[in-house]
Design an enzyme around this catalytic site. Structure first.
Site, short mmCIF file in Angstrom:
data_model
loop_
_atom_site.label_atom_id
_atom_site.label_comp_id
_atom_site.label_asym_id
_atom_site.label_seq_id
_atom_site.Cartn_x
_atom_site.Cartn_y
_atom_site.Cartn_z
N GLU A 266 0.85 -1.19 0.00
CA GLU A 266 0.00 0.00 0.00
C GLU A 266 0.89 1.24 0.00
O GLU A 266 1.75 1.39 0.87
CB GLU A 266 -0.87 0.04 1.25
N ASP B 250 -5.87 8.09 10.08
CA ASP B 250 -4.52 7.70 10.46
C ASP B 250 -4.16 8.14 11.87
O ASP B 250 -4.49 9.25 12.29
CB ASP B 250 -3.50 8.30 9.48
N TYR C 107 -11.19 -4.80 2.54
CA TYR C 107 -10.30 -4.41 3.63
C TYR C 107 -11.14 -4.29 4.90
O TYR C 107 -11.89 -3.34 5.08
CB TYR C 107 -9.65 -3.07 3.28
#
Length: 273
Positions: A54, A65, A179
């Site tokens: 990735e 994040d 995912y």
């Protein structure tokens, strides 16, 4: 309607499943500490046994994040890293002999700023097989999905335990792999995960024939082994980005750069082992 054909990402998952293996998928932030070193790191990751990588586009407001990847984005943004830089890095790694598929991880604003047509033509030219846009809701993804299909790029969805009633809709538009988010909140290394995670993964697998990968918080070899038993792919991000951060002093000096790359390579080998 576009005809969806397989790409390198699909082919890699098929091969690994035939071999009875789980894909090991590192995440890195492109441009941390600089583009040329990112190319070296990607080469080292493949040498260490990574199956897919990735490529994180640094962004000033990375909502999904945690602090480790936020710091990596800050270091990269100081060097004015853009999506175009990420495409340049992907192309350069191909000239270095890297064969594994790339999945671009970016927020939607940089894509919109570039323009969708230019973005997908650039992805094709850079040989990038997959795309994750964490802040693009499935309900608003129609145009992006159509262009991704036309460019033979897999638009990979994120699915969390909190997705609940939306899971079926999300999976109906999934490409490449699914995912699964292993924990609630942002990315970051964790010792424990969401209760009922295995049941959640099982439910997702029952609803789709696509491979299922898991990420967000996986940080050590034991966790990789644990999830490899129930998933088709395991993503490790913050732990590897932290290792890169620790290695920056070595990576930025010509006489010690190889030692820094060796430390990253050995760390990834240990994770995969």
């Amino acid at each position: 309607m576009s005809v969806i054909t397989s790409n390198l990402l699909d082919e890699t998952f098929v091969r690994l499943q035939e071999e009875g293996k789980t894909a090991f998928i590192p995440f890195i932030t492109v441009g941390d500490p600089d583009p040329a070193t990112t190319v070296d790191i990607i080469v080292a990751l493949e040498q260490a046994g990574a199956d897919i990588v990735e490529l994180g586009v640094p962004y000033s407001d990375p909502l999904a994040d945690g602090p480790v990847i936020q710091r990596a984005s800050e270091r990269a943004l100081v060097r004015k890293i853009t999506i175009d830089t990420c495409f340049d890095v992907a192309r350069e790694t191909r000239t270095r002999g890297v064969n594994m598929p790339f999945v671009l991880f970016t927020y939607y604003n940089p894509v919109l700023q570039m323009g969708l047509d230019k973005f997908f033509s650039s992805m094709q030219a850079a040989g990038i097989s997959g795309l994750i846009i964490p802040d693009l809701p499935v309900e608003e993804s129609g145009e992006v999905l159509a262009l991704a299909d036309a460019a033979n790029v897999s638009l990979v969805p994120l699915v969390a335990p909190t997705s609940q009633d939306r899971i079926a809709v999300i999976l109906s538009k999934a490409r490449g792999f699914i995912y699964c988010v292993s924990s609630l909140g942002v990315t970051g290394e964790r010792a424990t995960f969401h209760e009922g995670l295995e049941a959640f993964i099982k439910a997702v697998k029952e609803m789709s024939d696509l491979p299922v990968a898991i990420g967000f918080g996986i940080s050590n070899a034991e966790q990789v082994r644990q999830f490899s038993k129930i998933c088709d792919g395991v993503v490790v991000g913050s732990a590897i980005v932290r290792k890169i951060e620790e290695s920056v002093p070595l990576l930025q000096q010509g006489h010690s750069k190889e030692e820094g790359l060796l430390q990253i390579r050995d760390f990834v080998r240990l994770l995969k082992s």
